[in-house]
Design a protein around this motif. Structure first.
Motif, PDB file in Angstrom:
ATOM      1  N   LEU A   1      57.456  36.072  69.129  1.00 16.24           N
ATOM      2  CA  LEU A   1      57.188  37.039  70.191  1.00 16.24           C
ATOM      3  C   LEU A   1      56.248  36.497  71.263  1.00 16.24           C
ATOM      4  O   LEU A   1      55.997  37.167  72.265  1.00 16.24           O
ATOM      5  N   GLY A   2      55.723  35.297  71.050  1.00 17.80           N
ATOM      6  CA  GLY A   2      54.835  34.696  72.040  1.00 17.80           C
ATOM      7  C   GLY A   2      53.396  35.149  71.963  1.00 17.80           C
ATOM      8  O   GLY A   2      52.583  34.810  72.819  1.00 17.80           O
ATOM      9  N   LEU A   3      53.043  35.888  70.894  1.00 17.01           N
ATOM     10  CA  LEU A   3      51.674  36.403  70.807  1.00 17.01           C
ATOM     11  C   LEU A   3      50.657  35.308  70.508  1.00 17.01           C
ATOM     12  O   LEU A   3      49.499  35.394  70.928  1.00 17.01           O
ATOM     13  N   SER A   4      51.093  34.274  69.786  1.00 19.71           N
ATOM     14  CA  SER A   4      50.155  33.210  69.424  1.00 19.71           C
ATOM     15  C   SER A   4      49.621  32.475  70.648  1.00 19.71           C
ATOM     16  O   SER A   4      48.524  31.902  70.608  1.00 19.71           O
ATOM     17  N   SER A   5      50.391  32.465  71.729  1.00 17.60           N
ATOM     18  CA  SER A   5      49.931  31.779  72.942  1.00 17.60           C
ATOM     19  C   SER A   5      48.684  32.430  73.515  1.00 17.60           C
ATOM     20  O   SER A   5      47.935  31.799  74.269  1.00 17.60           O
ATOM     21  N   LEU A   6      48.433  33.689  73.153  1.00 12.86           N
ATOM     22  CA  LEU A   6      47.217  34.357  73.611  1.00 12.86           C
ATOM     23  C   LEU A   6      45.961  33.677  73.071  1.00 12.86           C
ATOM     24  O   LEU A   6      44.907  33.692  73.721  1.00 12.86           O
ATOM     25  N   LEU A   7      46.064  33.093  71.888  1.00  6.68           N
ATOM     26  CA  LEU A   7      44.904  32.424  71.305  1.00  6.68           C
ATOM     27  C   LEU A   7      44.515  31.201  72.110  1.00  6.68           C
ATOM     28  O   LEU A   7      43.361  30.769  72.085  1.00  6.68           O
ATOM     29  N   ILE A   8      45.484  30.622  72.817  1.00  5.43           N
ATOM     30  CA  ILE A   8      45.193  29.482  73.682  1.00  5.43           C
ATOM     31  C   ILE A   8      44.731  29.959  75.056  1.00  5.43           C
ATOM     32  O   ILE A   8      43.774  29.436  75.635  1.00  5.43           O
ATOM     33  N   ALA A   9      45.412  30.982  75.565  1.00  2.51           N
ATOM     34  CA  ALA A   9      45.122  31.453  76.925  1.00  2.51           C
ATOM     35  C   ALA A   9      43.808  32.222  77.004  1.00  2.51           C
ATOM     36  O   ALA A   9      43.149  32.216  78.040  1.00  2.51           O
ATOM     37  N   VAL A  10      43.445  32.901  75.917  1.00  5.32           N
ATOM     38  CA  VAL A  10      42.243  33.749  75.938  1.00  5.32           C
ATOM     39  C   VAL A  10      41.270  33.260  74.866  1.00  5.32           C
ATOM     40  O   VAL A  10      41.434  33.583  73.685  1.00  5.32           O
ATOM     41  N   PRO A  11      40.253  32.477  75.251  1.00  2.00           N
ATOM     42  CA  PRO A  11      39.300  31.968  74.263  1.00  2.00           C
ATOM     43  C   PRO A  11      38.636  33.068  73.442  1.00  2.00           C
ATOM     44  O   PRO A  11      38.365  32.887  72.253  1.00  2.00           O
ATOM     45  N   PHE A  12      38.377  34.219  74.067  1.00  2.00           N
ATOM     46  CA  PHE A  12      37.727  35.311  73.344  1.00  2.00           C
ATOM     47  C   PHE A  12      38.596  35.782  72.182  1.00  2.00           C
ATOM     48  O   PHE A  12      38.088  36.108  71.102  1.00  2.00           O
ATOM     49  N   ALA A  13      39.919  35.811  72.378  1.00  2.00           N
ATOM     50  CA  ALA A  13      40.827  36.242  71.312  1.00  2.00           C
ATOM     51  C   ALA A  13      40.761  35.277  70.140  1.00  2.00           C
ATOM     52  O   ALA A  13      40.719  35.696  68.977  1.00  2.00           O
ATOM     53  N   TYR A  14      40.731  33.989  70.438  1.00  2.00           N
ATOM     54  CA  TYR A  14      40.631  32.991  69.373  1.00  2.00           C
ATOM     55  C   TYR A  14      39.326  33.166  68.596  1.00  2.00           C
ATOM     56  O   TYR A  14      39.311  33.193  67.358  1.00  2.00           O
ATOM     57  N   ASP A  15      38.218  33.291  69.321  1.00  2.00           N
ATOM     58  CA  ASP A  15      36.915  33.424  68.664  1.00  2.00           C
ATOM     59  C   ASP A  15      36.823  34.713  67.860  1.00  2.00           C
ATOM     60  O   ASP A  15      36.220  34.738  66.780  1.00  2.00           O
ATOM     61  N   ALA A  16      37.412  35.785  68.365  1.00  2.00           N
ATOM     62  CA  ALA A  16      37.366  37.056  67.649  1.00  2.00           C
ATOM     63  C   ALA A  16      38.110  36.961  66.320  1.00  2.00           C
ATOM     64  O   ALA A  16      37.625  37.412  65.274  1.00  2.00           O
ATOM     65  N   VAL A  17      39.294  36.355  66.342  1.00  2.00           N
ATOM     66  CA  VAL A  17      40.066  36.192  65.110  1.00  2.00           C
ATOM     67  C   VAL A  17      39.354  35.239  64.160  1.00  2.00           C
ATOM     68  O   VAL A  17      39.254  35.494  62.945  1.00  2.00           O
ATOM     69  N   ARG A  18      38.836  34.143  64.699  1.00  2.00           N
ATOM     70  CA  ARG A  18      38.153  33.149  63.867  1.00  2.00           C
ATOM     71  C   ARG A  18      36.930  33.744  63.173  1.00  2.00           C
ATOM     72  O   ARG A  18      36.759  33.603  61.950  1.00  2.00           O
ATOM     73  N   LEU A  19      36.086  34.429  63.909  1.00  2.00           N
ATOM     74  CA  LEU A  19      34.880  34.995  63.332  1.00  2.00           C
ATOM     75  C   LEU A  19      35.198  36.157  62.400  1.00  2.00           C
ATOM     76  O   LEU A  19      34.511  36.366  61.396  1.00  2.00           O
ATOM     77  N   GLY A  20      36.264  36.915  62.721  1.00  2.00           N
ATOM     78  CA  GLY A  20      36.677  37.987  61.827  1.00  2.00           C
ATOM     79  C   GLY A  20      37.124  37.438  60.481  1.00  2.00           C
ATOM     80  O   GLY A  20      36.756  37.967  59.423  1.00  2.00           O
ATOM     81  N   GLY A  21      37.921  36.374  60.504  1.00  2.00           N
ATOM     82  CA  GLY A  21      38.366  35.757  59.264  1.00  2.00           C
ATOM     83  C   GLY A  21      37.224  35.142  58.487  1.00  2.00           C
ATOM     84  O   GLY A  21      37.152  35.253  57.256  1.00  2.00           O
ATOM     85  N   ALA A  22      36.306  34.481  59.203  1.00  2.00           N
ATOM     86  CA  ALA A  22      35.151  33.878  58.539  1.00  2.00           C
ATOM     87  C   ALA A  22      34.286  34.949  57.876  1.00  2.00           C
ATOM     88  O   ALA A  22      33.855  34.804  56.729  1.00  2.00           O
ATOM     89  N   GLY A  23      34.048  36.038  58.591  1.00  2.00           N
ATOM     90  CA  GLY A  23      33.244  37.122  58.040  1.00  2.00           C
ATOM     91  C   GLY A  23      33.892  37.739  56.815  1.00  2.00           C
ATOM     92  O   GLY A  23      33.199  38.079  55.844  1.00  2.00           O
ATOM     93  N   TYR A  24      35.207  37.872  56.841  1.00  2.00           N
ATOM     94  CA  TYR A  24      35.916  38.457  55.702  1.00  2.00           C
ATOM     95  C   TYR A  24      35.780  37.575  54.466  1.00  2.00           C
ATOM     96  O   TYR A  24      35.511  38.063  53.360  1.00  2.00           O
ATOM     97  N   LEU A  25      35.921  36.262  54.628  1.00  2.00           N
ATOM     98  CA  LEU A  25      35.805  35.352  53.495  1.00  2.00           C
ATOM     99  C   LEU A  25      34.382  35.318  52.948  1.00  2.00           C
ATOM    100  O   LEU A  25      34.172  35.295  51.728  1.00  2.00           O
ATOM    101  N   VAL A  26      33.402  35.312  53.838  1.00  2.00           N
ATOM    102  CA  VAL A  26      32.011  35.333  53.384  1.00  2.00           C
ATOM    103  C   VAL A  26      31.724  36.632  52.632  1.00  2.00           C
ATOM    104  O   VAL A  26      31.040  36.632  51.593  1.00  2.00           O
ATOM    105  N   PHE A  27      32.248  37.743  53.121  1.00  2.00           N
ATOM    106  CA  PHE A  27      32.084  39.026  52.434  1.00  2.00           C
ATOM    107  C   PHE A  27      32.671  38.973  51.023  1.00  2.00           C
ATOM    108  O   PHE A  27      32.041  39.400  50.048  1.00  2.00           O
ATOM    109  N   LEU A  28      33.899  38.420  50.896  1.00  2.00           N
ATOM    110  CA  LEU A  28      34.518  38.309  49.574  1.00  2.00           C
ATOM    111  C   LEU A  28      33.681  37.421  48.660  1.00  2.00           C
ATOM    112  O   LEU A  28      33.492  37.729  47.473  1.00  2.00           O
TER     113      LEU A  28
END
Length: 209
Positions: A60-87
């Motif tokens: 669907l082309g949604l992954s290209s947003l992670l390249i085009a929008v740095p904030f989107a990449y950082d939000a997903v990255r930090l969200g995933g990191a926080g989830y793993l640290v929580f677990l």
């Protein structure tokens, strides 16, 4: 439809990528070794479920947003990191007596599956890898590009799931062997928690490439 030669090349490259250790495989190994084969299978299937999300995102082309929008990449990255640290912290701080009780119940298997899905979905490196890897095997003039991407992503997921299932069986046997000799309900719990925290820190520190 890609040619047979192109598909064989893609399957070989996919297998090479899937057997390379990464956060997903480490998650499967940790779950399998500490909680047994059923937990390992549940974690492998959870990773597969997360990969389905990334596959659809590429089509669907949604992954290209992670390249085009740095904030989107950082939000997903930090969200995933926080989830793993929580677990990890939840596992480390859980009373040790819990680890010595019944090890696997249906509800816990569902939780392991769900955690595998979330862990994979919230790893932006997987999305970027799909975006960089899959389009290289799309053959112009051999059908619609989205259709080819969908086929390639399914084949990639099947390959990765089979690899993770093999890893789950092997790690569960190794974990069973270790527990029989050194005991280890509490030790396995501590190792699992530490690995999750380490994975979270690794994802938090990784950069786009």
């Amino acid at each position: 439809m890609p040619t047979a030669a192109n598909l064989l090349l893609f399957l070989g490259a996919s297998l090479a990528l899937n057997v390379t250790p990464g956060p997903d495989m480490l998650y499967v190994i940790t779950r399998s070794a500490s909680e047994g084969r059923r937990a390992g299978v549940a974690s492998a299937l959870g990773i597969a479920g997360g990969t389905v999300f990334h596959s659809l995102a590429v089509v669907l082309g949604l992954s290209s947003l992670l390249i085009a929008v740095p904030f989107a990449y950082d939000a997903v990255r930090l969200g995933g990191a926080g989830y793993l640290v929580f677990l990890g912290l939840r596992t480390l701080l859980r009373p040790s007596g819990v680890a010595q009780g019944p090890r696997v119940e249906p509800a816990s298997l569902w939780e392991i599956f769900r955690q595998g899905v979330v862990t994979n979905v919230l790893n932006p490196k997987v999305a970027l890898s799909f975006l960089a890897f899959l389009p290289q095997f799309v053959v112009p003039g051999s059908g619609s590009a989205p259709g080819q991407l969908l086929l390639l992503s399914v084949l990639f997921n099947v390959s990765g799931t089979l690899v993770n299932l093999v890893v789950a069986f092997g790690a569960s046997r190794a974990g069973q062997w270790g527990r029989a000799r050194i005991g280890g309900g509490v030790l396995a719990q501590r190792i699992t928690g530490a690995v999750f925290v380490g994975l979270g820190v690794r994802i938090a520190l990784q950069q786009r490439s």
